[in-house]
Scaffold this motif. Structure first.
Motif, mmCIF file in Angstrom:
data_model
loop_
_atom_site.group_PDB
_atom_site.id
_atom_site.type_symbol
_atom_site.label_atom_id
_atom_site.label_comp_id
_atom_site.label_asym_id
_atom_site.label_seq_id
_atom_site.Cartn_x
_atom_site.Cartn_y
_atom_site.Cartn_z
ATOM 1 N N GLU A 117 6.662 -6.438 -12.481
ATOM 2 C CA GLU A 117 5.832 -7.502 -13.081
ATOM 3 C C GLU A 117 6.433 -8.006 -14.394
ATOM 4 O OE1 GLU A 117 1.907 -5.894 -13.428
ATOM 5 O OE2 GLU A 117 1.524 -6.046 -11.271
ATOM 6 N N ARG A 134 3.506 -16.050 -7.345
ATOM 7 C CA ARG A 134 3.328 -15.051 -6.273
ATOM 8 C C ARG A 134 4.123 -15.418 -5.031
ATOM 9 N NH1 ARG A 134 -2.233 -15.240 -7.705
ATOM 10 N NH2 ARG A 134 -2.874 -15.965 -5.635
ATOM 11 N N THR A 165 1.769 -7.528 1.103
ATOM 12 C CA THR A 165 2.271 -8.650 0.302
ATOM 13 C C THR A 165 1.537 -9.944 0.638
ATOM 14 O OG1 THR A 165 4.442 -7.596 0.135
ATOM 15 C CG2 THR A 165 4.348 -9.953 -0.324
ATOM 16 N N TYR A 172 -1.670 -9.854 -1.233
ATOM 17 C CA TYR A 172 -1.373 -10.116 -2.651
ATOM 18 C C TYR A 172 -1.093 -11.606 -2.884
ATOM 19 C CZ TYR A 172 1.975 -10.690 -6.492
ATOM 20 O OH TYR A 172 2.655 -11.160 -7.578
ATOM 21 N N LEU A 173 -0.328 -12.199 -1.967
ATOM 22 C CA LEU A 173 0.035 -13.611 -2.090
ATOM 23 C C LEU A 173 -1.201 -14.498 -2.046
ATOM 24 C CD1 LEU A 173 1.980 -16.037 -1.941
ATOM 25 C CD2 LEU A 173 2.329 -15.525 0.471
ATOM 26 N N GLY A 205 -3.990 -12.514 -4.869
ATOM 27 C CA GLY A 205 -3.598 -11.985 -6.174
ATOM 28 C C GLY A 205 -3.957 -10.526 -6.352
#
Lengths: 238, 238
Positions: free
Chosen positions: A65, B82, B208, B211-212, B215
């Protein structure tokens, strides 16, 4: 850029370097303790190794990050951009090394109650000696930006592969000698593969150090063993 | 930002998405062909799988470089940042899936001349069916930004782990039945571990995607198997 921004940028990079150094220390300790646990079939130690992996996961996420935020905020070029990319790559490799050490510890938990075969672990200890030295050298090469040391790590990885071939053949022999060894030796086969994979990730770190210092990538093909042990398993990686 | 810059930025992201889609197609083909080669002990096909891995390595390097350049040039925020991070992570996982499929193909080259035991491969084919479906769903979830499908992939990974435990026990049994099976089955043990690891990387892709889109990170602990096969190997991952 103003002096103020430059200093703040240097602080970002220093913080990344410190976190990677911490990750490296944790991974080295995990590897040493996982092998001690395996050698002594020490369940308590193995469980501590498993528990310590969480710290690596957190550090890796933080490094990723922060490196990305640094790229986005500072728009670095050339070597400064490579610093951020190197931090992302190396933290990923150290995190994987920790995972593989954790796997060795988990195997220890499985085989602690099985019939033991101490001579089957001898070859794994030789692999560990090489892997631990390689890891230390790769982390030092990163800390010192020492390209020559990084290249040496890259060249020596073939020795670990050769040792793994030798361990593979020995373990197969023990299994064929006595079927009661099969379960124990199968778990050791996976431990030996974990050590060989730790060597691969260590080699990745050394490649990243060369890229960081020179901007160049090493060729994809790594050297074959110099010590001539490689046999039928030559090209098989897990 | 001017409209011109926004459009050019969208083109950067589209190009990343297209390359990841290409990588996914290559990896799916490699996995299917590696398992065909293993089932039929087809050396020519196995060699073609090994050769096709180079394309994945090149694509991954391109995606990583382009994603980092996009971050440095455009300084994206929130979902756009992202997108770039997701491209780096997913291309890394697909590259590893290709490596693992290549390893299955290399094992095929090793065992092609050994005594065969067709029934030992049946369990691996079941694992492959699950792994291939999971991979397709994870790649679709990425292409469609479909969080629900991604979560389903994440939840179903435990089934593959359970199948691996079952294959592990079967292979050990075959080895104990007849020492002449030991070498062949040992190579299959590593193939089964490769399939299980492909499942792990597929699950990473699904994480992922979540997350994309949101967030948020999924919790680190993945669900245990719903089909109740998991035994002594429950927590051992390679």
């Amino acid at each position: 850029m103003s002096e103020h921004i430059v200093k703040s940028y240097d602080r970002d990079l220093e913080a990344l370097g410190r976190r990677i150094s911490e990750m490296g220390g944790v991974a080295e300790k995990m590897l040493a303790e996982a092998m001690d646990a395996l050698s002594m079939l020490d369940v308590d130690l193995a469980q501590r190794v498993v528990a310590s992996d969480a710290r690596l996961d957190i550090l890796q996420r933080e490094i990723e990050e922060n490196a990305v935020l640094t790229i986005a905020r500072r728009q670095p070029l050339a070597v400064d951009l490579r610093e951020c990319i190197a931090a992302i790559r190396i933290s990923g490799d150290i995190e994987r090394i920790g995972d593989l050490a954790k796997n060795i510890a988990k195997r220890t938990l499985k085989i602690a109650t099985e019939a033991r075969l101490p001579r089957a672990i001898v070859g794994l200890r030789s692999m560990h000696e090489v892997a631990a030295t390689q890891l230390k050298d790769a982390l030092d090469a990163y800390a010192l930006r020492d390209v020559e040391r990084a290249r040496a790590v890259w060249e020596n990885d073939a020795d670990l592969d050769a040792l793994e071939d030798s361990v593979f053949r020995d373990l197969l022999t023990f299994m064929m000698e006595d079927p009661r060894n099969i379960s124990f030796c199968t778990h050791l086969l996976f431990c030996s593969k974990n050590l060989e994979r730790i060597g691969d990730h260590t080699t990745n770190i050394s490649e990243t150090v060369v890229y960081l210092a020179t901007g160049e990538s090493l060729p994809m093909e790594r050297p074959k063993s110099r010590i001539g042990l490689r046999g039928s398993e030559q090209d098989v990686a897990q």
